[in-house]
Every structure is written in structure tokens, then in C-alpha cells.
Design a protein around this motif. Structure first.
Motif, PDB file in Angstrom:
ATOM      1  N   HIS A 116       0.833  -1.201   0.000  1.00 47.12           N
ATOM      2  CA  HIS A 116       0.000   0.000   0.000  1.00 47.12           C
ATOM      3  C   HIS A 116       0.872   1.257   0.000  1.00 47.12           C
ATOM      4  O   HIS A 116       1.679   1.450   0.902  1.00 47.12           O
ATOM      5  N   GLY A 117       0.691   2.100  -1.014  1.00 44.73           N
ATOM      6  CA  GLY A 117       1.441   3.353  -1.066  1.00 44.73           C
ATOM      7  C   GLY A 117       2.928   3.161  -1.257  1.00 44.73           C
ATOM      8  O   GLY A 117       3.725   3.955  -0.756  1.00 44.73           O
ATOM      9  N   VAL A 118       3.308   2.115  -1.981  1.00 44.38           N
ATOM     10  CA  VAL A 118       4.719   1.790  -2.197  1.00 44.38           C
ATOM     11  C   VAL A 118       5.145   2.023  -3.640  1.00 44.38           C
ATOM     12  O   VAL A 118       6.186   2.634  -3.908  1.00 44.38           O
ATOM     13  N   LEU A 119       4.349   1.560  -4.584  1.00 45.00           N
ATOM     14  CA  LEU A 119       4.753   1.604  -5.994  1.00 45.00           C
ATOM     15  C   LEU A 119       4.992   3.018  -6.499  1.00 45.00           C
ATOM     16  O   LEU A 119       5.825   3.240  -7.382  1.00 45.00           O
ATOM     17  N   GLU A 120       4.281   3.989  -5.940  1.00 44.05           N
ATOM     18  CA  GLU A 120       4.452   5.386  -6.364  1.00 44.05           C
ATOM     19  C   GLU A 120       5.886   5.867  -6.187  1.00 44.05           C
ATOM     20  O   GLU A 120       6.348   6.764  -6.888  1.00 44.05           O
ATOM     21  N   TYR A 121       6.586   5.269  -5.232  1.00 46.79           N
ATOM     22  CA  TYR A 121       7.903   5.757  -4.851  1.00 46.79           C
ATOM     23  C   TYR A 121       9.041   4.872  -5.349  1.00 46.79           C
ATOM     24  O   TYR A 121      10.199   5.115  -5.020  1.00 46.79           O
ATOM     25  N   GLY A 128       8.624  -3.933  -7.677  1.00 53.40           N
ATOM     26  CA  GLY A 128       7.893  -3.967  -6.422  1.00 53.40           C
ATOM     27  C   GLY A 128       6.801  -5.018  -6.428  1.00 53.40           C
ATOM     28  O   GLY A 128       6.614  -5.746  -5.447  1.00 53.40           O
ATOM     29  N   VAL A 129       6.080  -5.125  -7.546  1.00 53.53           N
ATOM     30  CA  VAL A 129       5.021  -6.131  -7.648  1.00 53.53           C
ATOM     31  C   VAL A 129       5.621  -7.531  -7.692  1.00 53.53           C
ATOM     32  O   VAL A 129       5.135  -8.451  -7.026  1.00 53.53           O
ATOM     33  N   GLY A 174       2.436  10.842 -14.614  1.00 57.97           N
ATOM     34  CA  GLY A 174       1.205  11.395 -14.060  1.00 57.97           C
ATOM     35  C   GLY A 174       1.432  12.466 -13.017  1.00 57.97           C
ATOM     36  O   GLY A 174       0.620  12.600 -12.089  1.00 57.97           O
ATOM     37  N   ARG A 175       2.483  13.276 -13.175  1.00 56.73           N
ATOM     38  CA  ARG A 175       2.791  14.334 -12.210  1.00 56.73           C
ATOM     39  C   ARG A 175       2.323  15.684 -12.752  1.00 56.73           C
ATOM     40  O   ARG A 175       2.345  15.934 -13.952  1.00 56.73           O
ATOM     41  N   TRP A 176       1.927  16.590 -11.836  1.00 56.83           N
ATOM     42  CA  TRP A 176       1.439  17.890 -12.291  1.00 56.83           C
ATOM     43  C   TRP A 176       2.509  18.978 -12.303  1.00 56.83           C
ATOM     44  O   TRP A 176       2.260  20.094 -12.760  1.00 56.83           O
ATOM     45  N   GLY A 177       3.707  18.691 -11.816  1.00 53.57           N
ATOM     46  CA  GLY A 177       4.770  19.685 -11.844  1.00 53.57           C
ATOM     47  C   GLY A 177       5.881  19.342 -10.874  1.00 53.57           C
ATOM     48  O   GLY A 177       5.848  18.310 -10.187  1.00 53.57           O
ATOM     49  N   GLU A 178       6.876  20.221 -10.802  1.00 54.45           N
ATOM     50  CA  GLU A 178       8.042  19.977  -9.943  1.00 54.45           C
ATOM     51  C   GLU A 178       7.658  19.888  -8.468  1.00 54.45           C
ATOM     52  O   GLU A 178       8.303  19.198  -7.693  1.00 54.45           O
ATOM     53  N   GLY A 179       6.609  20.592  -8.077  1.00 53.79           N
ATOM     54  CA  GLY A 179       6.207  20.582  -6.674  1.00 53.79           C
ATOM     55  C   GLY A 179       5.312  19.420  -6.281  1.00 53.79           C
ATOM     56  O   GLY A 179       4.893  19.310  -5.125  1.00 53.79           O
ATOM     57  N   ARG A 184       4.801   9.219  -8.957  1.00 54.72           N
ATOM     58  CA  ARG A 184       4.111   8.649 -10.118  1.00 54.72           C
ATOM     59  C   ARG A 184       2.701   8.216  -9.729  1.00 54.72           C
ATOM     60  O   ARG A 184       2.414   7.948  -8.564  1.00 54.72           O
ATOM     61  N   ARG A 185       1.846   8.155 -10.742  1.00 58.85           N
ATOM     62  CA  ARG A 185       0.467   7.709 -10.547  1.00 58.85           C
ATOM     63  C   ARG A 185       0.121   6.702 -11.630  1.00 58.85           C
ATOM     64  O   ARG A 185       0.812   6.601 -12.638  1.00 58.85           O
TER      65      ARG A 185
END
Length: 259
Positions: A116-121, A128-129, A174-179, A184-185
Motif C-alpha cells: 500500500h502506497g509503495v509503488l508510487e515511490y 515492487g510487484v 502522471g505528475r502535475w509539476g516539480e512541486g 508517479r500515478r
């Protein structure tokens, strides 16, 4: 039956917890006496489990839980939380991460793995999978939760950040910007492809927090019965594919078939 943890936290975890609890109950019945031990207690691995949002409730169901997390502070909080819940003897915290998972836990040693909440990072989500799957026993269960791309588009647009909303769609991660704090999404199709590619059968896909992050808190906290109504709406929406595509998070439940 009231739960002091329920109000706000429940909006984030209710759908996943309901699905997970049912899956563990099914796995426990299938293991049964004559399974791995003298009675149906499952061994559960929670990768990136942090302070025990899922690990402690799973342990309260009677299962043994190993939490792998890179943060010593999170593991310390986990230990304290497990003690306060009376399940310290069933929760073990280990410092590590999904990349080097088998430096700290055994392969094929768990009836269920929570990722949970791992693959994004992770630099390589497929790794990871694969590691999560390799940690499963035959007929094991994987619970995978990750950030949804569509939810970020909708949230940025409703906040008036239209260029950022468009950037989520254009960015390969799937990121909206540097901030953007999320590296990833994923779309539902991307997540299920990762799971299928690792050799698991996808049992169900759920959208998590379809509405909860968009509804003003005053509407939930100020209206009698509003929280329960929103929880029921989230549960109903979770299984609708069109709404999964705009959920803040996506949950995939998958099974490793024996043989």
C-alpha cells in the motif's frame, strides 16, 4: 458499534479495509486446520506499512503481521501502537524497503502481502510487484494500493489549476509539476497489467476516495449522518469502472493460484 478511529481516517481506509478483511477471512478458511499450522492464523506481510494503519487491525483479527518500512520513527510508532492495541506479540517491525525486500524477509513465506502506497515511490514499480508476489505462499493474496492518475487530474482542475491538470495527463508518470509530492500515478489498466504480468489473477479493482477528497469537510462534519452516507457512497462507487478512473487511489486484489 462505534470506533474512535472511524470519522476521518475511515474515509481513507474503509473501502480497502472491508475488501481486505473479507479476503483474509476467505484465506483463513481455506488454510484451516491442516493448512500451515494447527489453526488458521495467517502470516501477513505489510510492505511500507509505516505506523500500522492496516497492520494493527489485521493483527487484531488474530493474524501475525510483519511490517517492512524504511523509517525507524514509523517502526517505533508501530511498536507503540501495537502495544496499545494489545497485539504486540503478533506484530513485528523490520527496517527495509520493497527494493531489498528479501534482505529482511523470506521468499514464499506469507499468506497475504499488503503493498500500500509503495509503488508510487519505486523507480521500477514492476520490481515492487514481482517482489510482493515472490513473498507469497501458493494460493496467496496480494492487496495493492496506489495513487490514481484520474483523481489527480480532477483534483487539480476543481482547484482551478487547469494547466497542472493537463500536465498530469501529459506527464509519463502522471505528475502535475516539480512541486508534486507524488513521484508517479497509475491508471487502473496500468496497475492490473503490472499484477497480471507478475503472474497473479486479478480478483477485483476498487476506486478509493472517489469523492472524499473533493467534498468540503464542513459538509461532512456539520451534517448529522453525512459521514455514514459518504462512506456508503464511497463503497458503492468503488466498484464502478467509470468512477474508478477518477479515484484518488486504486486498489487491486489479486490471488496467486496454487500449482
Amino acid at each position: 458499534m462505534s470506533d474512535p478511529m472511524r470519522p476521518r481516517a475511515s474515509l481513507r481506509t474503509a473501502v480497502v479495509w472491508d475488501v481486505l478483511r473479507e479476503a483474509l477471512d476467505r484465506r483463513m478458511k481455506s488454510a484451516g486446520p491442516g493448512g500451515h499450522g494447527s489453526r488458521a492464523v495467517l502470516d501477513v506481510l505489510d510492505t511500507g506499512g509505516g505506523t500500522g494503519n492496516f497492520a494493527v487491525p489485521v493483527a487484531r483479527q488474530g493474524h501475525r503481521v510483519t511490517v517492512v518500512d524504511p523509517s525507524p520513527n514509523a517502526l517505533f510508532a508501530l511498536e507503540r501502537r501495537a502495544a496499545e492495541a494489545g497485539v504486540a506479540d503478533r506484530v513485528r517491525g523490520v527496517q527495509g524497503d520493497a527494493h531489498g525486500l528479501f534482505d529482511v524477509v523470506e521468499r514464499g513465506g506469507f499468506d497475504a502481502v499488503l503493498c500500500h502506497g509503495v509503488l508510487e515511490y519505486m523507480e521500477d514499480p514492476a520490481e515492487g510487484v514481482r517482489n510482493a508476489v515472490a513473498a507469497l505462499r501458493p494460493s496467496g493474496t496480494l492487496s495493492l494500493l496506489a495513487a490514481g492518475l484520474g483523481g489527480a487530474v480532477l483534483a487539480r482542475a476543481l482547484a482551478g489549476h487547469f494547466s497542472e491538470a493537463r500536465q498530469v495527463l501529459a506527464d509519463p508518470h502522471g505528475r502535475w509539476g516539480e512541486g508534486d509530492p507524488v513521484p508517479r500515478r497509475f491508471t487502473p489498466e496500468e496497475l492490473t497489467a503490472l499484477v497480471s504480468g507478475a503472474g497473479l489473477a486479478v480478483e477485483a479493482v476498487h476506486g478509493v476516495r472517489v469523492f472524499a477528497d473533493l467534498v468540503p469537510g464542513a459538509l461532512v462534519d456539520g451534517e448529522p449522518g453525512a459521514l455514514e452516507a459518504l462512506l456508503k457512497l464511497e463503497a458503492a462507487a468503488a466498484e464502478v469502472p467509470a468512477l474508478q478512473s477518477v479515484a484518488t487511489q486504486l486498489h487491486v486484489l489479486a490471488e496467486r493460484e496454487s500449482g
